[in-house]
Design a protein around this motif. Structure first.
Motif, PDB file in Angstrom:
ATOM      1  N   UNK A   1      -3.274  13.195  -4.502  1.00 18.33           N
ATOM      2  CA  UNK A   1      -4.070  14.392  -4.639  1.00 18.33           C
ATOM      3  C   UNK A   1      -3.512  15.147  -5.620  1.00 18.33           C
ATOM      4  N   UNK A   2      -4.406  15.751  -6.413  1.00 19.45           N
ATOM      5  CA  UNK A   2      -4.322  16.849  -7.460  1.00 19.45           C
ATOM      6  C   UNK A   2      -3.143  17.752  -6.978  1.00 19.45           C
ATOM      7  N   UNK A   3      -2.510  18.221  -7.850  1.00 21.39           N
ATOM      8  CA  UNK A   3      -2.095  18.142  -9.237  1.00 21.39           C
ATOM      9  C   UNK A   3      -1.740  16.731  -9.775  1.00 21.39           C
ATOM     10  N   UNK A   4      -1.148  15.987  -8.763  1.00 20.71           N
ATOM     11  CA  UNK A   4      -0.514  14.546  -9.042  1.00 20.71           C
ATOM     12  C   UNK A   4      -1.603  13.576  -9.925  1.00 20.71           C
ATOM     13  N   UNK A   5      -1.345  12.780 -10.428  1.00 20.17           N
ATOM     14  CA  UNK A   5      -2.344  12.293 -11.563  1.00 20.17           C
ATOM     15  C   UNK A   5      -1.995  10.602 -11.477  1.00 20.17           C
ATOM     16  N   UNK A   6      -1.240  10.197 -10.532  1.00 23.69           N
ATOM     17  CA  UNK A   6      -0.883   8.814 -10.150  1.00 23.69           C
ATOM     18  C   UNK A   6      -1.971   8.059  -9.590  1.00 23.69           C
ATOM     19  N   UNK A   7      -2.097   6.735  -9.746  1.00 21.24           N
ATOM     20  CA  UNK A   7      -2.951   6.035  -8.880  1.00 21.24           C
ATOM     21  C   UNK A   7      -2.232   5.556  -7.783  1.00 21.24           C
ATOM     22  N   UNK A   8      -2.665   4.964  -6.661  1.00 22.30           N
ATOM     23  CA  UNK A   8      -2.057   4.698  -5.600  1.00 22.30           C
ATOM     24  C   UNK A   8      -2.501   3.453  -5.101  1.00 22.30           C
ATOM     25  N   UNK A   9      -1.363   2.310  -4.938  1.00 22.25           N
ATOM     26  CA  UNK A   9      -1.984   0.958  -4.198  1.00 22.25           C
ATOM     27  C   UNK A   9      -2.785   1.501  -2.937  1.00 22.25           C
TER      28      UNK A   9
ATOM     29  N   UNK B   1       0.724  -0.879  -0.079  1.00 25.72           N
ATOM     30  CA  UNK B   1       0.059   0.104  -0.105  1.00 25.72           C
ATOM     31  C   UNK B   1       0.829   1.224  -0.002  1.00 25.72           C
ATOM     32  N   UNK B   2       0.414   2.117  -0.687  1.00 25.32           N
ATOM     33  CA  UNK B   2       1.048   3.486  -0.609  1.00 25.32           C
ATOM     34  C   UNK B   2       1.807   3.702  -1.904  1.00 25.32           C
ATOM     35  N   UNK B   3       2.118   2.638  -2.776  1.00 27.11           N
ATOM     36  CA  UNK B   3       2.891   2.754  -4.020  1.00 27.11           C
ATOM     37  C   UNK B   3       2.331   3.746  -4.984  1.00 27.11           C
ATOM     38  N   UNK B   4       2.792   4.431  -5.541  1.00 24.32           N
ATOM     39  CA  UNK B   4       2.149   5.157  -6.827  1.00 24.32           C
ATOM     40  C   UNK B   4       2.529   4.264  -8.196  1.00 24.32           C
ATOM     41  N   UNK B   5       1.415   4.513  -9.005  1.00 26.17           N
ATOM     42  CA  UNK B   5       1.772   3.599 -10.300  1.00 26.17           C
ATOM     43  C   UNK B   5       0.769   4.053 -11.246  1.00 26.17           C
ATOM     44  N   UNK B   6       1.197   3.711 -12.346  1.00 22.71           N
ATOM     45  CA  UNK B   6       0.361   3.923 -13.856  1.00 22.71           C
ATOM     46  C   UNK B   6       0.572   2.868 -14.896  1.00 22.71           C
ATOM     47  N   UNK B   7      -0.097   2.901 -15.857  1.00 19.70           N
ATOM     48  CA  UNK B   7       0.106   1.805 -16.993  1.00 19.70           C
ATOM     49  C   UNK B   7       0.648   2.673 -18.213  1.00 19.70           C
ATOM     50  N   UNK B   8       1.665   1.841 -18.548  1.00 25.05           N
ATOM     51  CA  UNK B   8       2.417   2.225 -19.921  1.00 25.05           C
ATOM     52  C   UNK B   8       2.086   1.787 -20.945  1.00 25.05           C
ATOM     53  N   UNK B   9       1.290   2.138 -21.940  1.00 28.95           N
ATOM     54  CA  UNK B   9       0.529   1.326 -22.823  1.00 28.95           C
ATOM     55  C   UNK B   9       1.294   1.755 -24.431  1.00 28.95           C
ATOM     56  N   UNK B  10       1.384   0.701 -25.296  1.00 27.13           N
ATOM     57  CA  UNK B  10       1.605   0.905 -26.658  1.00 27.13           C
ATOM     58  C   UNK B  10       0.224   0.674 -27.334  1.00 27.13           C
ATOM     59  N   UNK B  11       0.008   1.421 -28.196  1.00 29.00           N
ATOM     60  CA  UNK B  11      -1.606   1.462 -29.051  1.00 29.00           C
ATOM     61  C   UNK B  11      -1.326   0.399 -30.096  1.00 29.00           C
ATOM     62  N   UNK B  12      -2.392   0.090 -30.635  1.00 29.94           N
ATOM     63  CA  UNK B  12      -2.330  -0.973 -31.662  1.00 29.94           C
ATOM     64  C   UNK B  12      -1.383  -0.684 -32.950  1.00 29.94           C
ATOM     65  N   UNK B  13      -1.210   0.457 -32.933  1.00 33.28           N
ATOM     66  CA  UNK B  13      -0.177   0.796 -33.844  1.00 33.28           C
ATOM     67  C   UNK B  13       1.465   0.939 -33.655  1.00 33.28           C
TER      68      UNK B  13
END
Length: 734
Positions: free
Chosen positions: A220-228, A191-203
């Motif tokens: 909290x804003x202005x941060x945009x990461x998700x948190x476990x 718990x507490x780890x910040x994370x996101x998903x790095x995605x390559x699109x179909x192209x």
């Protein structure tokens, strides 16, 4: 064949250049096909992608003994080497300045079970946050976090965060066919780890890192990461409330909502968070007699100026006010105080911030591809594709998450009208008809019916309330009868007509008499809530008292009369914060309610009136028991335009004493005003908005009157009343 000596500098079967480059650049589509412990026939070896590492050693997980050294291939960050044995292992990684010992994420097997995948495949996984997102768990006896995300059209998905220096090469995920879900277990984080998903699109194009659509916590804003988030461990103590709440939400129960934007309700020199709300807001709402607190959306949203109505984290209480468990504590505390909690919920649209749902996997996954269906011109937001089963599942699971995980008592569904009509706020040629050629959004209708049916089945006693501003039929009719299935609908027509009437100079009210009477033509067509909401005190509309005509005295008298009419009119009640103290200023989400105004007796009087109206409302069954039935209301005088006088009776069940309500909407007192009543004897004056206690002139009926045997209005008995100026009086038989 025995394993090669661990000291050998040679590598196992060489990787082809394309595979090596894909691993080195974080674009490989099948990391579990090439990483982890493998055996090419000559013995076991381990391959790992650890860019920036200065050395990597494999050790026995039980003993800590070395079983082999991994060597880097051509400065690519890809390490591999022969190892001994087949027992569980860990990687001992030498980073600059530190050494990390951890299990290899690519040594673990499949994560999501067949039931999860089956329900996801059928779009019936209503506990979505337990399958997708970040879930703290043990896997094969190892503590860590399982990440999973739906991105069916992505070429590659990797999880990035503080735990891997936001390096997309470190933790590419495994695709589970055919669900379109990518998964990975990352050991030794929590718990507490910040994370996101790095995605390559179909192209193959790299997308902006995406926040988790089903994250249960966010920074909290202005941060945009998700948190476990920590596993749900809150110990609820509201069993008695939950067991009894169904009866509190029925059409024959009193409901009075205090609508609140927590961040601008009160500052008081403290951090505004859920603990502050427990200390201040809960006891205030209880003292004022409101049955429920209704919160503007508390789902995570990137822009505070949207007040939460453009959310991106539909499973996460906003980090602005604390952790998810803090929100749970707030709901529990409200229940302990006898106050319910409703939250505004926004399944209609979402903002197009690059870290959010918009073109999530490089395609219009959650929204329509065609902007005539998928883009809301008024709000510059994307519109959910309600015809996609996975999107419906996502939204329904979100609603259930608030109701089930946080014991929320109801969801007020925002912007329902914009969902129901394909041509909502669009000109000719800017919208796409349905397959029948009509303007109705059949997919959205199906979604709302499905949502309400699931809520009925899974969370009995919870309310759903529609903000629906048109004459759409059957909003509160059951889904089995073809309705949308909501419990209640905001009565926007009543609000517009009543405020328009109240804004008129009393001289002209006789010409607008229907502004009060017309609402009773349709008052029982739905189960209504009468809203004086935040929408009426923003964007230059001014405050409620600021809308009232006349000098200062008349403004206060008009506002008190408005509240007297509202609390005696059929329909549940909703008042936005600040209205109860008659603050002069328009709502400012960056400020707070004008609490110092209460030093003025006129403002304190309005607050006292609201408290008394709530008290009388819940104690007089005739004011609520037949709210949704024509038998609960009867006009006595609806045509006295010349004097702008209205009189009606409210009736409860058999045995409940009737209540007579009389409103004089001019500043002229009227004495000797005779009104027929059905019960002989004393009628007690239970409310008078002109009382000196509220700042009025004390014109009234001395606490009550005896009837006289003079026929009036079709009744053998009547009362001779004194009607206060710009005032409402209510009298109860007995």
């Amino acid at each position: 064949m025995s394993a090669r000596p661990v000291e050998t500098p040679s590598h196992p079967t060489p990787l082809d250049r394309g595979t090596l480059d894909a691993l080195a650049h974080g674009t490989h589509r099948d990391p579990f096909g090439v990483l982890g412990r493998r055996d090419d026939g000559d013995g076991p070896y381990i391959r790992a992608v650890l860019p920036g590492a200065q050395g990597v050693e494999a050790v026995d997980a039980r003993t800590g003994d070395s079983i082999g050294r991994l060597m880097e291939i051509e400065n690519t960050g890809v390490f591999e080497g022969w190892v001994k044995g087949a027992d569980p292992y860990r990687l001992k990684i030498a980073w600059p300045g530190t050494v990390q010992e951890t299990e290899d994420p690519y040594s673990f097997g499949l994560l999501l079970g067949e039931l999860d995948l089956h329900l996801l495949g059928e779009s019936r996984h209503f506990e979505l946050a337990s399958a997708l997102g970040a879930n703290v768990m043990e896997f094969d006896g190892v503590a860590g976090v399982r990440f999973a995300v739906w991105a069916p059209n992505a070429r590659r998905v990797a999880v990035v965060g503080d735990f891997n220096s936001w390096d997309k090469r470190r933790h590419p995920m495994r695709l589970r066919h055919p669900s379109g879900v990518w998964e990975l277990f990352v050991p030794r984080i929590g718990p507490g780890e910040r994370y996101k998903f790095a995605i390559l699109g179909p192209d193959g194009a790299e997308l902006p890192d995406k926040a988790d659509p089903v994250a249960k916590s966010a920074e909290s804003a202005p941060g945009t990461a998700s948190v476990v988030a920590a596993p749900t461990a809150y110990e609820w103590t509201d069993d008695a409330w939950m067991a009894a709440r169904s009866a509190k939400h029925l059409p024959d129960a009193p409901l009075s909502f205090y609508e609140v934007h927590l961040g601008s309700w009160m500052k008081d020199g403290r951090t505004v968070d859920w603990n502050f709300a427990i200390d201040k807001l809960v006891p205030y709402a209880a003292q004022m007699g409101f049955t429920h607190i209704e919160l503007l959306p508390v789902a995570e949203h990137p822009f505070g100026g949207s007040w939460g109505y453009q959310p991106l984290g539909l499973f996460a209480p906003t980090g602005r006010y604390g952790k998810p468990e803090d929100f749970a504590r707030f709901v529990n505390a409200a229940h302990a105080a006898g106050v319910g909690v409703v939250v505004d919920w926004v399944p209609a649209h979402f903002p197009t911030d690059p870290h959010g749902l918009y073109r999530f996997d490089g395609t219009p996954l959650y929204e329509h591809a065609d902007p005539r269906e998928g883009f809301h011109q008024d709000w510059n937001t994307a519109i959910y594709n309600f015809g996609r089963r996975e999107v419906q599942n996502f939204l329904i699971a979100s609603g259930l998450h608030w109701l089930e995980q946080f014991h929320v008592d109801g969801l007020r569904v925002d912007a329902v009208a914009s969902m129901l009509y394909r041509d909502y706020s669009r000109k000719e040629g800017e919208w796409v008809p349905n397959h029948l050629g009509g303007r109705e959004n059949l997919e959205a209708i199906g979604f709302l019916q499905h949502f309400n049916a699931v809520v009925r089945e899974r969370v009995p006693g919870a309310m759903t309330i529609a903000e629906e501003s048109t004459a759409w039929p059957g909003v509160t009719r059951s889904t089995t009868e073809g309705g949308l299935g909501f419990d209640y609908k905001w009565n926007m027509g009543w609000m517009h007509d009543t405020l328009n009437y109240m804004e008129q100079n009393p001289i002209y009210r006789s010409y607008n008499h229907d502004g009060i009477t017309f609402g009773l033509v349709y008052a029982f067509s739905e189960k209504f809530v009468l809203p004086l909401s935040h929408d009426e005190v923003v964007h230059g509309k001014g405050s409620l008292i600021g809308k009232m005509p006349g000098d200062a005295w008349q403004k206060f008298a008009n506002l008190r009369a408005l509240y007297g009419l509202m609390w005696s009119h059929p329909g549940k009640k909703l008042l936005f914060m600040g209205g109860e103290i008659a603050q002069w200023s328009e709502w400012n989400h960056d400020a707070q309610i004008d609490w110092p105004a209460l030093d003025d007796p006129n403002h304190a009087g309005v607050q006292r009136l609201i408290r008394d109206l709530n008290r009388i409302y819940v104690s007089e069954p005739s004011l609520y028991r037949r709210d949704c039935e024509e038998a609960g209301f009867r006009w006595v005088i609806g045509d006295d335009r010349a004097n702008s006088v209205f009189a009606f009776r409210r009736h409860g069940a058999d045995g409940d004493p009737p209540i007579l309500v009389v409103a004089n909407m001019t500043p002229v007192p009227r004495h000797g005003y005779r009104i027929g009543v059905p019960v002989a004897g004393r009628w007690s004056e239970i409310i008078n908005t002109d009382s000196g206690l509220y700042g009025g002139s004390n014109v009234g009926n001395g606490g009550g009157l005896e009837t006289t045997p003079v026929e009036s209005h079709g009744e053998a008995q009547s009362l001779e009343l004194s009607l206060p100026p710009l005032g409402v009086v209510a009298l109860r038989a007995g």
